[in-house]
Write a protein that holds these residues in place. Sequence first.
Motif, PDB file in Angstrom:
ATOM      1  N   GLN A 151       9.725 -35.448  27.835  1.00  0.00           N
ATOM      2  CA  GLN A 151      10.143 -34.477  28.853  1.00  0.00           C
ATOM      3  C   GLN A 151      11.659 -34.487  29.008  1.00  0.00           C
ATOM      4  OE1 GLN A 151       8.110 -34.814  32.615  1.00  0.00           O
ATOM      5  NE2 GLN A 151       9.635 -33.588  33.677  1.00  0.00           N
ATOM      6  N   PHE A 152      12.250 -35.685  29.026  1.00  0.00           N
ATOM      7  CA  PHE A 152      13.703 -35.802  29.131  1.00  0.00           C
ATOM      8  C   PHE A 152      14.385 -35.082  27.962  1.00  0.00           C
ATOM      9  CE2 PHE A 152      17.659 -37.890  27.932  1.00  0.00           C
ATOM     10  CZ  PHE A 152      18.378 -37.784  29.108  1.00  0.00           C
ATOM     11  N   ALA A 153      13.888 -35.312  26.748  1.00  0.00           N
ATOM     12  CA  ALA A 153      14.477 -34.677  25.567  1.00  0.00           C
ATOM     13  C   ALA A 153      14.350 -33.153  25.653  1.00  0.00           C
ATOM     14  CB  ALA A 153      13.805 -35.198  24.300  1.00  0.00           C
ATOM     15  N   SER A 154      13.206 -32.688  26.109  1.00  0.00           N
ATOM     16  CA  SER A 154      12.982 -31.246  26.240  1.00  0.00           C
ATOM     17  C   SER A 154      13.905 -30.631  27.290  1.00  0.00           C
ATOM     18  CB  SER A 154      11.523 -30.985  26.601  1.00  0.00           C
ATOM     19  OG  SER A 154      11.306 -29.620  26.832  1.00  0.00           O
ATOM     20  N   GLU A 155      13.990 -31.251  28.459  1.00  0.00           N
ATOM     21  CA  GLU A 155      14.824 -30.738  29.551  1.00  0.00           C
ATOM     22  C   GLU A 155      16.297 -30.662  29.177  1.00  0.00           C
ATOM     23  OE1 GLU A 155      14.088 -33.363  32.827  1.00  0.00           O
ATOM     24  OE2 GLU A 155      12.229 -32.347  33.393  1.00  0.00           O
ATOM     25  N   ASN A 156      16.724 -31.558  28.290  1.00  0.00           N
ATOM     26  CA  ASN A 156      18.139 -31.629  27.924  1.00  0.00           C
ATOM     27  C   ASN A 156      18.418 -31.055  26.531  1.00  0.00           C
ATOM     28  OD1 ASN A 156      19.613 -33.161  30.211  1.00  0.00           O
ATOM     29  ND2 ASN A 156      17.666 -34.231  29.951  1.00  0.00           N
ATOM     30  N   ASP A 157      17.474 -30.273  26.019  1.00  0.00           N
ATOM     31  CA  ASP A 157      17.626 -29.588  24.730  1.00  0.00           C
ATOM     32  C   ASP A 157      18.004 -30.538  23.593  1.00  0.00           C
ATOM     33  OD1 ASP A 157      17.101 -27.051  25.931  1.00  0.00           O
ATOM     34  OD2 ASP A 157      19.179 -27.025  26.659  1.00  0.00           O
ATOM     35  N   LEU A 158      17.341 -31.703  23.551  1.00  0.00           N
ATOM     36  CA  LEU A 158      17.664 -32.695  22.534  1.00  0.00           C
ATOM     37  C   LEU A 158      16.766 -32.616  21.304  1.00  0.00           C
ATOM     38  CD1 LEU A 158      18.301 -35.735  24.891  1.00  0.00           C
ATOM     39  CD2 LEU A 158      20.013 -34.364  23.701  1.00  0.00           C
ATOM     40  N   GLY A 159      15.604 -31.997  21.432  1.00  0.00           N
ATOM     41  CA  GLY A 159      14.698 -31.901  20.294  1.00  0.00           C
ATOM     42  C   GLY A 159      14.045 -33.226  19.963  1.00  0.00           C
ATOM     43  N   LEU A 160      13.687 -33.393  18.703  1.00  0.00           N
ATOM     44  CA  LEU A 160      13.038 -34.619  18.242  1.00  0.00           C
ATOM     45  C   LEU A 160      14.083 -35.709  18.007  1.00  0.00           C
ATOM     46  CD1 LEU A 160      10.496 -33.064  15.721  1.00  0.00           C
ATOM     47  CD2 LEU A 160       9.979 -34.066  17.960  1.00  0.00           C
ATOM     48  N   PRO A 161      13.661 -36.968  18.000  1.00  0.00           N
ATOM     49  CA  PRO A 161      14.624 -38.058  17.754  1.00  0.00           C
ATOM     50  C   PRO A 161      15.266 -37.956  16.370  1.00  0.00           C
ATOM     51  CG  PRO A 161      12.511 -38.932  18.525  1.00  0.00           C
ATOM     52  CD  PRO A 161      12.307 -37.478  18.226  1.00  0.00           C
ATOM     53  N   ALA A 162      16.446 -38.526  16.255  1.00  0.00           N
ATOM     54  CA  ALA A 162      17.121 -38.656  14.970  1.00  0.00           C
ATOM     55  C   ALA A 162      16.816 -40.025  14.366  1.00  0.00           C
ATOM     56  CB  ALA A 162      18.628 -38.477  15.124  1.00  0.00           C
ATOM     57  N   ALA A 163      16.478 -40.987  15.238  1.00  0.00           N
ATOM     58  CA  ALA A 163      16.147 -42.346  14.797  1.00  0.00           C
ATOM     59  C   ALA A 163      15.439 -43.072  15.938  1.00  0.00           C
ATOM     60  CB  ALA A 163      17.404 -43.115  14.403  1.00  0.00           C
ATOM     61  N   ALA A 164      14.683 -44.102  15.578  1.00  0.00           N
ATOM     62  CA  ALA A 164      14.016 -44.922  16.590  1.00  0.00           C
ATOM     63  C   ALA A 164      13.661 -46.265  15.983  1.00  0.00           C
ATOM     64  CB  ALA A 164      12.750 -44.227  17.111  1.00  0.00           C
ATOM     65  N   LEU A 165      13.580 -47.252  16.831  1.00  0.00           N
ATOM     66  CA  LEU A 165      13.044 -48.552  16.446  1.00  0.00           C
ATOM     67  C   LEU A 165      12.559 -49.255  17.694  1.00  0.00           C
ATOM     68  CD1 LEU A 165      15.142 -51.101  17.136  1.00  0.00           C
ATOM     69  CD2 LEU A 165      16.281 -50.269  15.129  1.00  0.00           C
ATOM     70  N   TYR A 166      11.758 -50.306  17.491  1.00  0.00           N
ATOM     71  CA  TYR A 166      11.238 -51.036  18.641  1.00  0.00           C
ATOM     72  C   TYR A 166      11.090 -52.506  18.314  1.00  0.00           C
ATOM     73  CZ  TYR A 166       6.487 -51.744  16.804  1.00  0.00           C
ATOM     74  OH  TYR A 166       5.405 -52.153  16.068  1.00  0.00           O
TER      75      TYR A 166
END
Length: 171
Positions: A151-166
């Motif tokens: 939701q945060f990404a959508s509200e701020n027009d960020l789209g899908l992640p460019a990278a992730a790790l956990y």
Amino acid sequence: MDQMPRAALDPLVVGKVIGDVLDMFVPAAELAVHYGGEEIGNGSEMKPSSAAQRPKVQIKGAISPNYYTLVMVDPDAPSPGEPTLREWLHWLVIDIPEGSDATEGKEIMEYMGPKPPAGVHRYVFAVFRQHGLMETVKRKPVERQLFDTRQFASENDLGLPAAALYFKSHK
């Protein structure tokens, strides 16, 4: 830099980060997270005390100059069996210049290290490429619990992640 191999997504799929926190994406940046000089790998384990201090986070993208948003969440709060507070926001930084440490960006929610009360928790770092300097976010989170990365990404027009790790941690 070409797009990262899809194999980089395998640990995120196996660890259910894709599904619980993020949608499937094509990696478009490199993300390196270091705690005390030690780089963490996708799905690695770490003691809460080892991650108590803010990590060094570097993002390298294919296109420069770029700015990124970093989100760190725990999707297993308060316990993996009953994640009723999913997602717990541990850190939120915007306007991180490509190639720089996250400290060069604007901190929206200060870093909070892992404090898993029960079970093994996943701590997810997701990086989103911005369309330019943001300077602020549409709705600044006031509480850490029940944050929603999608939701945060959508509200701020960020789209899908460019990278992730956990990484995983337990009491």
